[in-house]
Motif scaffolding. Structure first.
Motif, PDB file in Angstrom:
ATOM      1  N   ALA A  27       0.820  -1.200   0.000  1.00 49.45           N
ATOM      2  CA  ALA A  27       0.000   0.000   0.000  1.00 49.45           C
ATOM      3  C   ALA A  27       0.856   1.253   0.000  1.00 49.45           C
ATOM      4  O   ALA A  27       0.376   2.344  -0.212  1.00 49.45           O
ATOM      5  N   ARG A  28       2.111   1.125   0.294  1.00 49.64           N
ATOM      6  CA  ARG A  28       3.032   2.243   0.263  1.00 49.64           C
ATOM      7  C   ARG A  28       4.336   1.771  -0.370  1.00 49.64           C
ATOM      8  O   ARG A  28       4.586   0.569  -0.469  1.00 49.64           O
ATOM      9  N   PRO A  29       5.193   2.708  -0.807  1.00 51.86           N
ATOM     10  CA  PRO A  29       6.459   2.299  -1.413  1.00 51.86           C
ATOM     11  C   PRO A  29       7.259   1.402  -0.479  1.00 51.86           C
ATOM     12  O   PRO A  29       7.407   1.688   0.707  1.00 51.86           O
ATOM     13  N   ALA A  30       7.766   0.318  -1.020  1.00 51.70           N
ATOM     14  CA  ALA A  30       8.427  -0.693  -0.184  1.00 51.70           C
ATOM     15  C   ALA A  30       9.771  -0.186   0.327  1.00 51.70           C
ATOM     16  O   ALA A  30      10.597   0.310  -0.427  1.00 51.70           O
ATOM     17  N   MET A  31       9.952  -0.285   1.635  1.00 50.09           N
ATOM     18  CA  MET A  31      11.242  -0.024   2.262  1.00 50.09           C
ATOM     19  C   MET A  31      11.435  -1.065   3.354  1.00 50.09           C
ATOM     20  O   MET A  31      10.555  -1.261   4.188  1.00 50.09           O
ATOM     21  N   GLN A  72      18.136   7.810   3.251  1.00 49.04           N
ATOM     22  CA  GLN A  72      17.860   8.423   1.952  1.00 49.04           C
ATOM     23  C   GLN A  72      18.402   7.587   0.802  1.00 49.04           C
ATOM     24  O   GLN A  72      17.785   7.500  -0.253  1.00 49.04           O
ATOM     25  N   VAL A  73      19.558   6.986   1.010  1.00 47.88           N
ATOM     26  CA  VAL A  73      20.194   6.233  -0.073  1.00 47.88           C
ATOM     27  C   VAL A  73      19.827   4.758  -0.029  1.00 47.88           C
ATOM     28  O   VAL A  73      19.462   4.168  -1.052  1.00 47.88           O
ATOM     29  N   PHE A  74      19.871   4.152   1.158  1.00 52.17           N
ATOM     30  CA  PHE A  74      19.710   2.696   1.258  1.00 52.17           C
ATOM     31  C   PHE A  74      18.376   2.353   1.912  1.00 52.17           C
ATOM     32  O   PHE A  74      18.174   2.607   3.104  1.00 52.17           O
ATOM     33  N   ILE A  75      17.479   1.784   1.138  1.00 48.77           N
ATOM     34  CA  ILE A  75      16.106   1.585   1.608  1.00 48.77           C
ATOM     35  C   ILE A  75      15.717   0.120   1.749  1.00 48.77           C
ATOM     36  O   ILE A  75      14.658  -0.176   2.284  1.00 48.77           O
ATOM     37  N   ASP A  76      16.554  -0.807   1.273  1.00 51.17           N
ATOM     38  CA  ASP A  76      16.153  -2.218   1.298  1.00 51.17           C
ATOM     39  C   ASP A  76      17.355  -3.088   1.636  1.00 51.17           C
ATOM     40  O   ASP A  76      17.975  -3.692   0.771  1.00 51.17           O
ATOM     41  N   ARG A  77      17.664  -3.179   2.934  1.00 52.39           N
ATOM     42  CA  ARG A  77      18.817  -3.965   3.357  1.00 52.39           C
ATOM     43  C   ARG A  77      18.456  -5.435   3.586  1.00 52.39           C
ATOM     44  O   ARG A  77      19.336  -6.261   3.852  1.00 52.39           O
ATOM     45  N   ASP A 218      23.856  -4.792  -7.609  1.00 53.67           N
ATOM     46  CA  ASP A 218      23.870  -4.865  -6.148  1.00 53.67           C
ATOM     47  C   ASP A 218      23.319  -3.577  -5.548  1.00 53.67           C
ATOM     48  O   ASP A 218      22.504  -3.602  -4.607  1.00 53.67           O
ATOM     49  N   PHE A 219      23.779  -2.461  -6.053  1.00 51.26           N
ATOM     50  CA  PHE A 219      23.324  -1.170  -5.531  1.00 51.26           C
ATOM     51  C   PHE A 219      21.818  -1.013  -5.732  1.00 51.26           C
ATOM     52  O   PHE A 219      21.111  -0.530  -4.838  1.00 51.26           O
ATOM     53  N   ALA A 220      21.317  -1.420  -6.895  1.00 53.66           N
ATOM     54  CA  ALA A 220      19.877  -1.323  -7.162  1.00 53.66           C
ATOM     55  C   ALA A 220      19.075  -2.160  -6.181  1.00 53.66           C
ATOM     56  O   ALA A 220      17.961  -1.782  -5.788  1.00 53.66           O
ATOM     57  N   ARG A 221      19.617  -3.295  -5.774  1.00 54.54           N
ATOM     58  CA  ARG A 221      18.914  -4.134  -4.808  1.00 54.54           C
ATOM     59  C   ARG A 221      18.739  -3.422  -3.467  1.00 54.54           C
ATOM     60  O   ARG A 221      17.686  -3.470  -2.846  1.00 54.54           O
ATOM     61  N   VAL A 222      19.809  -2.765  -3.031  1.00 59.00           N
ATOM     62  CA  VAL A 222      19.826  -2.209  -1.689  1.00 59.00           C
ATOM     63  C   VAL A 222      19.329  -0.757  -1.664  1.00 59.00           C
ATOM     64  O   VAL A 222      18.696  -0.328  -0.700  1.00 59.00           O
ATOM     65  N   ALA A 223      19.605   0.002  -2.703  1.00 54.62           N
ATOM     66  CA  ALA A 223      19.243   1.417  -2.740  1.00 54.62           C
ATOM     67  C   ALA A 223      17.963   1.686  -3.515  1.00 54.62           C
ATOM     68  O   ALA A 223      17.515   2.832  -3.581  1.00 54.62           O
ATOM     69  N   GLY A 224      17.370   0.667  -4.082  1.00 52.13           N
ATOM     70  CA  GLY A 224      16.131   0.864  -4.835  1.00 52.13           C
ATOM     71  C   GLY A 224      16.365   0.803  -6.320  1.00 52.13           C
ATOM     72  O   GLY A 224      17.401   1.237  -6.836  1.00 52.13           O
ATOM     73  N   ARG A 225      15.371   0.304  -7.001  1.00 49.81           N
ATOM     74  CA  ARG A 225      15.492   0.127  -8.439  1.00 49.81           C
ATOM     75  C   ARG A 225      15.335   1.438  -9.203  1.00 49.81           C
ATOM     76  O   ARG A 225      14.828   2.420  -8.680  1.00 49.81           O
ATOM     77  N   GLU A 226      15.774   1.383 -10.431  1.00 52.79           N
ATOM     78  CA  GLU A 226      15.633   2.498 -11.358  1.00 52.79           C
ATOM     79  C   GLU A 226      14.257   2.365 -12.020  1.00 52.79           C
ATOM     80  O   GLU A 226      14.076   1.558 -12.921  1.00 52.79           O
TER      81      GLU A 226
END
Length: 882
Positions: A27-31, A72-77, A218-226
């Motif tokens: 229901a909200r952006p995934a973090m 701000q940078v890393f949203i999905d650890r 790797d960065f896209a996985r942890v910091a969010g996709r493009e």
């Protein structure tokens, strides 16, 4: 000034399951800030989190309290736990992954050169890193704006543009210090909050050698996709800073239709709202209560220009156009705004004064959307152009970039409030802003230097996953010292800039409010107009290929437009070729960025190892070398990976928002094999994030003797998906087929390209097979055998075009009632002769080459002027030079 993507079914299924894992719909952006506990190694004041084999988070906290909130940078650890080992020897903690070996002296305090090291394992580019080590080989990132830059130099100050640090370095490692970034809270609409510890360290080490694509993933996985923009965003955007009226915009849109030029997005700059008292001259400019120039901020329609905004927007939507309006929100909401009373009530303000802007104030931003912006959206504004350029940081939370935070707020509000796919159009705010496309690069100076710099600028942005820069194509402004007689558009520069735009992420023209900056294609001379319309048409034809590459960027972190060193990291030339880039997996582009001489521009292009098809000349070249070739005004240096199959639109597609992928052209190039995919989805929904999409696997092989193409059954589903698909297979620069079979059934030749037949186009030397519409779940196999002996058509199309141009020139300089020699006239019409008698292709080509060799002598025997003879001879001679 205003700133303005071999077993067919198995291959498709494998591709679907090996991309980055698709997040579940929320229901909200995934973090997911908290990592899997199995990935965490905690020892007193330090905590290490093994996020991937190539990425380790390193935290030091004096009281042993660590941060699990998304930053701000890393949203999905919360990532799949990679294999790693932990051991302690002589008081030193050792963590080993497949790629990295970390050592930290326990109990030694803050990370420093003396207590922490990471060395590489198995990389050709070996390294040993310690905190504080200089990263001298960084390959750059991007910058907030190109405002007033001529190339990479700012006019007036001489300042060189700083592209900052990207994620990639030739040294094979990069460090991100996230210690000072802000965090997100856990509310339904996540909001910014400060870190609890000012002296703590929060570092992310990326160690990858030259595995550039892997670390971007790797960065896209942890910091969010493009994220993927909506499909319509890859069409043509019209924008101009001009005080258009409703009637003028209607006339503009009707002219696009009249001249047959596709258009998907209309940008209305700041004159949509009241701009009273706006003036650039400091003698007349007024400031408001917040120290801002009056007129920049506004939320109330200018009714003298737009008497009925709702009907205006409804008409634009009836023309199948998407609309964005410009916002400069720095002055807050003034009492003269139409929606001030509602906003004041939402804010609890009763004094009738202007309400100052603060992006970090949740109540303010929620009220702004609820009472001011969402009603405009309901009227028909599809997305916002967020043109923030005032003070850099939040006043409420010093250090929080207003640009960064506004991008987050506007994008996520659209995600939460609307079923449509979220998109904003804005300035770069810093690392992590890749999650909120599309970028607006600002007011570049109109100059060849600016065009020459933008390919490099756009490519390095992919090093921070910022893959959707939108430039002011054609340049935005002249400098103050530009003479009045030069304040007009150079048609050649504009055509070359549009060609770069067609092979860049977003194709958007724009310019400053100056009468001489008219970029409507129909206002240019015929040759320039033809080149402009041709390149816009090509952009629309390439949309399926571009859209597929956009999906690949979402899945892998590798942007649509990227440097050559991603694919050839061990080739020194890949780092030096700053004006070249890959556009998707199969197109190498080297835009023309200098004026022509004698009617052509010479461009030297480094071709990476492998085989490359020259799209302009129609021949296949061996790579690993630099080639220099000439390009007429309507030609772009584009080299296609030999054997590639590009999915393309048929010419009938003029609106990308309505493209249903029911008809697809598969253009198969000579010289090799292809294994690719076609991606499709609904085009304008967030469903692509959670399984609403389809892939179609495509395999092919083509050489001088035969071509085969296999299309697998479509895999996947999405709302509105067409059940049938009509394929047209095109084989450019091909000999005449001796036989064509589709699923084992023979096709016969038909000059009118009827379904169930094949056709040969003499002008483009293209064999075209038209397959009737069929179930998209049904596989397809096409086999072509070429005539033996086949006519040698490699490079023939180039010779045909140049010969026709030379003969046309000769006609206009003939100055004699006598006809041209017969061989001269016939040499200019090879395409037509082939169209009439394609079965005679080898003989016609042989005759053409014989005529071409003797054209200078044929003309030399005439009574033409000696200078005309000499110039014509040079033109013909140049055709034979490479």
């Amino acid at each position: 000034m205003k700133r303005h993507a071999h077993a067919l079914a198995a291959l498709a299924l494998l591709a679907l399951t090996t991309a980055l894992p698709a997040p579940a719909q929320e229901a909200r952006p995934a973090m997911h800030g908290k990592a899997n506990p199995a990935a965490v190694v905690e020892r007193g004041q330090v905590r290490f989190t093994v996020l991937t084999p190539r990425m380790i988070r390193m935290e030091w906290s004096p009281d042993g309290r660590f941060v699990d909130a998304p930053s701000q940078v890393f949203i999905d650890r919360d990532q799949p736990v990679p294999k790693f080992t932990t051991s302690t020897r002589d008081g030193v903690l050792h963590i080993d992954t497949a790629s990295l070996s970390l050592a930290y002296t326990l109990g030694s305090g803050r990370f420093s050169p003396g207590n922490l090291s990471i060395r590489s394992k198995g990389f050709r580019t070996a390294f040993e890193w310690h905190p504080g080590q200089a990263e001298t080989g960084n390959l750059k990132g991007t910058a907030r704006t190109l405002d007033r830059y001529r190339g990479d130099v700012q006019v007036g100050t001489g300042k060189k543009l700083d592209l900052g640090q990207g994620l990639l370095s030739r040294q094979g490692w990069h460090l991100i210090d996230d210690s000072k970034s802000f965090l997100f809270d856990d509310s339904a609409w996540r909001w910014v909050e400060q870190r609890p510890c000012a002296e703590c360290q929060d570092l992310y080490f990326l160690g990858y050698g030259h595995h550039y694509k892997e670390i971007l993933g790797d960065f896209a996985r942890v910091a969010g996709r493009e994220p993927m923009p909506p499909r319509f965003a890859f069409g043509y955007w019209w924008s101009r800073y001009w005080n258009y009226s409703d009637s003028e915009i209607r006339e503009l849109v009707e002219n696009f239709e009249r001249y047959g030029i596709p258009l998907d997005v209309l940008v209305v700059d700041m004159d949509w709202h009241r701009t009273d008292h706006l003036d650039w001259d400091p003698k007349y400019a007024k400031q408001d209560a917040f120290g801002q120039l009056v007129g920049w901020t506004g939320y109330t329609w200018n009714r003298s220009l737009f008497p009925d905004p709702a009907k205006f927007l409804a008409w634009l939507h009836g023309q199948q156009l998407k609309v964005t309006l410009n916002l400069h929100p720095a002055s807050g909401v003034a009492p003269n705004e139409a929606r001030y009373p509602a906003f004041a009530r939402a804010m609890g303000v009763h004094d009738g004064k202007a309400i100052g802007f603060e992006a970090a104030d949740k109540r303010y931003m929620r009220g702004l959307f609820d009472t001011v912006l969402d009603p405009l959206h309901a009227e028909g504004v599809d997305f916002w152009w967020l043109d923030w350029q005032q003070w850099p940081d939040s006043k409420k939370l010093p250090g929080l970039s207003n640009t960064w935070w506004l991008n987050y707020v506007f994008y996520t509000h659209m995600q939460l409030a609307d079923q449509a796919r979220a998109m904003i159009y804005h300035r770069w705010g810093g690392l992590g802003n890749h999650r909120y496309q599309v970028g607006f690069s600002g007011d570049s100076v109109i100059a060849w230097q600016s065009l020459a710099y933008q390919p490099y600028f756009t490519a390095t942005a992919s090093n921070v996953l910022y893959g959707y820069w939108s430039h002011d194509i054609g340049g935005h402004m002249f400098t103050d010292d530009t003479p009045e007689d030069q304040r007009h558009i150079d048609p050649e520069l504009y055509v070359r800039w549009m060609q770069f735009g067609a092979f860049s992420p977003i194709l958007r023209t724009h310019s400053s409010k100056e009468a001489g900056l008219r970029k409507e294609p129909w206002r240019f001379p015929p040759e320039d107009f033809a080149a402009l319309r041709q390149i816009i048409d090509l952009r629309y034809a390439l949309a399926p290929y571009i859209y597929t590459a956009s999906r690949e960027a979402y899945d892998t972190g590798v942007s649509l437009l990227r440097p050559l060193y991603y694919a050839w990291p061990d080739q020194a030339q890949a780092y030096d070729a700053g004006s070249e880039y890959m556009f998707g997996d199969d197109l190498l582009v080297a835009p023309v960025t200098r004026p022509m001489q004698d009617g052509v521009a010479k461009v030297s292009t480094w071709l990476p190892p492998g085989r490359w098809y020259d799209r302009n000349r129609g021949d296949v070249l061996q790579g690993g070398r630099t080639v220099t070739r000439d390009y007429a005004l309507d030609e772009v240096p584009v080299f296609v990976r030999a054997g590639a199959v590009l999915p393309m639109n048929p010419p009938s597609v003029k609106k990308l928002q309505d493209m249903d992928n029911g008809a697809i052209v598969l253009r198969q190039f000579p010289g090799g094999t292809a294994h690719t995919r076609l991606y499709t989805d609904a085009g304008d929904s967030e469903g692509y994030r959670h399984g609403e999409y389809a892939f179609t696997a495509i395999d092919g092989q083509r050489d001088a003797h035969a071509a085969t193409l296999t299309v697998g059954p479509r895999q996947g589903r999405y709302p509105g998906m067409p059940q049938d698909k009509q394929f047209t297979i095109e084989l450019p620069d091909a000999g005449l087929p001796a036989s064509v079979t589709v699923d084992g059934q023979p096709y016969t030749r038909s000059d009118d390209a009827r379904p169930g037949h094949w056709q040969y186009d003499g002008d483009t030397l293209t064999a075209r097979i038209v397959v009737p519409a069929r179930s998209a779940d049904q596989p397809l196999k096409v086999a072509v055998r070429f005539a033996d002996p086949a006519a040698d058509v490699a490079g023939l199309r180039y010779r045909m075009k140049r010969t026709a141009a030379a003969v046309e020139w000769l006609k206009y300089h003939w100055n004699s009632p006598a006809p041209l020699p017969d061989d001269v006239s016939l040499a200019a019409q090879l395409g037509r002769l082939i169209d009439y008698r394609p079965e005679r292709l080898p003989a016609l080509v042989k005759a053409f080459d014989a005529r071409l060799a003797k054209l200078p002598s044929e003309v030399e025997r005439t009574h033409a002027d000696a200078k005309v003879k000499a110039h014509f001879a040079r033109m013909i001679e140049a055709i034979g030079k490479d």
